[in-house]
Design a protein around this motif. Structure first.
Motif, PDB file in Angstrom:
ATOM      1  N   UNK A   1     120.035  57.047  44.982  1.00 19.54           N
ATOM      2  CA  UNK A   1     119.280  57.468  46.161  1.00 19.54           C
ATOM      3  C   UNK A   1     120.084  58.745  46.529  1.00 19.54           C
ATOM      4  N   UNK A   2     119.293  59.845  47.177  1.00 16.25           N
ATOM      5  CA  UNK A   2     119.692  61.020  47.920  1.00 16.25           C
ATOM      6  C   UNK A   2     119.711  60.375  49.340  1.00 16.25           C
ATOM      7  N   UNK A   3     120.577  59.974  49.878  1.00 22.98           N
ATOM      8  CA  UNK A   3     120.526  59.308  51.291  1.00 22.98           C
ATOM      9  C   UNK A   3     120.248  60.224  52.400  1.00 22.98           C
ATOM     10  N   UNK A   4     120.363  61.475  52.419  1.00 16.29           N
ATOM     11  CA  UNK A   4     120.025  62.412  53.537  1.00 16.29           C
ATOM     12  C   UNK A   4     118.673  62.973  53.306  1.00 16.29           C
TER      13      UNK A   4
ATOM     14  N   UNK B   1     113.334  54.037  50.530  1.00 11.25           N
ATOM     15  CA  UNK B   1     113.502  55.824  50.747  1.00 11.25           C
ATOM     16  C   UNK B   1     112.231  56.380  50.186  1.00 11.25           C
ATOM     17  N   UNK B   2     112.064  57.725  50.628  1.00  6.31           N
ATOM     18  CA  UNK B   2     110.900  58.238  50.216  1.00  6.31           C
ATOM     19  C   UNK B   2     111.148  58.544  48.708  1.00  6.31           C
ATOM     20  N   UNK B   3     110.050  58.338  47.930  1.00  6.82           N
ATOM     21  CA  UNK B   3     109.986  58.357  46.440  1.00  6.82           C
ATOM     22  C   UNK B   3     110.715  59.609  45.876  1.00  6.82           C
TER      23      UNK B   3
ATOM     24  N   UNK C   1     109.139  46.944  53.761  1.00  9.17           N
ATOM     25  CA  UNK C   1     108.054  47.465  52.870  1.00  9.17           C
ATOM     26  C   UNK C   1     108.277  48.804  52.786  1.00  9.17           C
ATOM     27  N   UNK C   2     107.738  49.282  51.467  1.00 11.92           N
ATOM     28  CA  UNK C   2     107.529  50.558  51.342  1.00 11.92           C
ATOM     29  C   UNK C   2     106.347  51.055  51.924  1.00 11.92           C
ATOM     30  N   UNK C   3     106.458  52.370  52.910  1.00 14.90           N
ATOM     31  CA  UNK C   3     105.168  52.968  53.159  1.00 14.90           C
ATOM     32  C   UNK C   3     104.787  54.151  52.394  1.00 14.90           C
ATOM     33  N   UNK C   4     103.697  54.930  52.892  1.00 10.51           N
ATOM     34  CA  UNK C   4     103.039  55.842  52.242  1.00 10.51           C
ATOM     35  C   UNK C   4     104.376  56.961  51.468  1.00 10.51           C
ATOM     36  N   UNK C   5     104.080  57.078  50.412  1.00 10.13           N
ATOM     37  CA  UNK C   5     105.276  58.154  49.574  1.00 10.13           C
ATOM     38  C   UNK C   5     106.667  57.522  49.405  1.00 10.13           C
ATOM     39  N   UNK C   6     106.711  56.105  49.769  1.00  6.82           N
ATOM     40  CA  UNK C   6     108.063  55.621  49.699  1.00  6.82           C
ATOM     41  C   UNK C   6     108.079  54.535  48.480  1.00  6.82           C
ATOM     42  N   UNK C   7     109.431  54.311  48.142  1.00  2.00           N
ATOM     43  CA  UNK C   7     109.892  53.375  46.715  1.00  2.00           C
ATOM     44  C   UNK C   7     110.625  52.212  47.363  1.00  2.00           C
ATOM     45  N   UNK C   8     110.531  51.111  47.031  1.00  2.00           N
ATOM     46  CA  UNK C   8     111.651  50.223  47.501  1.00  2.00           C
ATOM     47  C   UNK C   8     112.450  49.826  46.096  1.00  2.00           C
ATOM     48  N   UNK C   9     113.853  49.761  46.591  1.00  2.00           N
ATOM     49  CA  UNK C   9     114.925  49.783  45.572  1.00  2.00           C
ATOM     50  C   UNK C   9     115.634  48.400  45.611  1.00  2.00           C
ATOM     51  N   UNK C  10     115.565  47.438  44.456  1.00  2.00           N
ATOM     52  CA  UNK C  10     116.527  46.462  44.640  1.00  2.00           C
ATOM     53  C   UNK C  10     117.944  47.053  44.394  1.00  2.00           C
TER      54      UNK C  10
ATOM     55  N   UNK D   1     101.929  53.558  49.176  1.00  2.00           N
ATOM     56  CA  UNK D   1     100.557  54.372  48.681  1.00  2.00           C
ATOM     57  C   UNK D   1     101.208  55.869  48.163  1.00  2.00           C
ATOM     58  N   UNK D   2     100.409  56.382  47.206  1.00  2.00           N
ATOM     59  CA  UNK D   2     100.953  57.764  46.668  1.00  2.00           C
ATOM     60  C   UNK D   2     102.048  57.738  45.703  1.00  2.00           C
ATOM     61  N   UNK D   3     102.336  56.754  45.356  1.00  2.00           N
ATOM     62  CA  UNK D   3     103.664  56.882  44.379  1.00  2.00           C
ATOM     63  C   UNK D   3     103.283  55.929  43.262  1.00  2.00           C
ATOM     64  N   UNK D   4     103.263  56.450  42.077  1.00  2.00           N
ATOM     65  CA  UNK D   4     102.729  55.965  40.784  1.00  2.00           C
ATOM     66  C   UNK D   4     103.425  54.619  40.429  1.00  2.00           C
TER      67      UNK D   4
END
Ligand SMILES: [Zn+2]
Ligand SMILES: [Zn+2]
Length: 327
Positions: free
Chosen positions: A83-86, A123-125, A21-30, A70-73
């Motif tokens: 994704x930028x994985x680092x 990952x973070x947005x 589950x995406x946390x604050x500032x994060x996005x989930x990617x399929x 939260x915090x991501x549009x």
């Protein structure tokens, strides 16, 4: 969700694990697909130790955002991204000096946080970059950013170069240098890979050649590859090292001084500039790094993909793909 799980060195099981589950500032990617590189093979073989078992590997990924924290549009849902994985901390000394590649608290997808060989990934947005393009090009965005960052750190690119080791990373280096008009020669123990590099516009260097180059790129970083690099370096030339072998190199001060050589190491890329410029270049089709991709597998065949990728002539990628509202 389905994920390819490394259950012991060399053995992968595809099984169900809970959705992240995406946390604050994060996005989930399929996840749509994931490229494989030498670092993944190090994890697979157990040479690189990971924090848990079973473990989800993979970091060269693209997909579609399917949820935001939260915090991501919410307008980002449905966005196609690489994704930028680092993931850097932005607070440590190297980060504050702009070297996020050397972040002391770095979190790396597939190395010390959940990898991309799963149907979903968080990952973070700001580490999910909007992009369009063909899957083969998208799985190459991360490794080609490694190449472009190395050349940025190097400064001016000379007219000719030798690339030692044309695995996935060496092929991408070859492709980028050829694209910039550099006359590229390649050396590798695997003749199939040399032949593939020739199709990208490189010249094969035969074992007996005594030609010297102003730039030698060592993508292996091992004693034997450094020997080759030193044998072909012009006086005043530069050896750019990308390989991460841990053995001491056969480089003495005498050689370094007599050749007046520069040895330049380069690790990944720095946030955000390197990814930003690569995403722009690949996104509008000016650079098509997917030309180095030769082998494709389904997620359920991840074991075969890992077993065979080291001997494939080009780069291997794994199609993941999950039904989303958008794709
Ligand atoms: Zn990689
Ligand atoms: Zn940091």
């Amino acid at each position: 969700m389905k994920a390819a799980l490394l259950v012991e060195p060399g053995r992968i099981v595809v099984d169900e694990i809970p959705d992240p589950e995406p946390g604050s500032g994060e996005v989930r990617i399929a996840v749509g697909g994931v490229g494989l590189c030498g670092s993944d093979l190090s994890v697979f073989s157990g040479r690189w130790s990971v924090p848990a078992s079973p473990w989800v590997m993979g970091h060269e990924a693209f997909g579609t955002i399917d949820a935001v924290g939260d915090g991501v549009s919410t307008e980002r849902v449905g966005e196609r991204v690489v994704i930028e994985p680092n993931v850097a901390c932005f607070a440590c000394d190297p980060c504050r000096r702009g070297w996020t590649s050397a972040c002391v608290a770095r979190q790396s997808v597939g190395m010390n946080r959940q990898g991309a060989l799963a149907e979903r990934l968080v990952v973070p947005g700001r580490f999910a970059w909007p992009i369009t393009g063909a899957p083969k090009d998208l799985v190459c965005v991360e490794p080609v950013t490694v190449v472009r960052a190395a050349l940025r750190r190097l400064g001016a690119t000379p007219d000719s170069a030798l690339v030692v080791g044309v695995g996935a990373q060496g092929l991408l280096m070859t492709l980028v240098l050829v694209d910039r008009g550099v006359e590229v020669h390649v050396a590798d123990v695997n003749p199939d890979r040399v032949a593939f590099a020739e199709r990208l516009g490189a010249h094969a260097m035969d074992g007996g050649s005594d030609r010297l180059f102003p730039l030698v790129v060592d993508t292996v970083g091992a004693p034997a590859s450094m020997e080759t690099a030193l044998d072909h370096l012009e006086v005043g030339g530069t050896i750019l090292v990308l390989g991460l072998d841990s053995r001491p190199l056969p480089l003495t001060a005498q050689t370094l001084v007599r050749r007046q050589a520069t040895v330049r190491g380069s690790l990944t890329y720095d946030h955000p500039g390197d990814f930003e410029s690569t995403v722009a270049l690949v996104g509008d089709g000016r650079l098509q790094p997917g030309r180095v991709v030769t082998d494709e597998y389904a997620l359920t065949d991840a074991q075969a993909a890992f077993d065979r990728s080291a001997s494939a002539p080009g780069k291997t990628w794994i199609r993941v793909g999950v039904a989303t509202a958008e794709s």
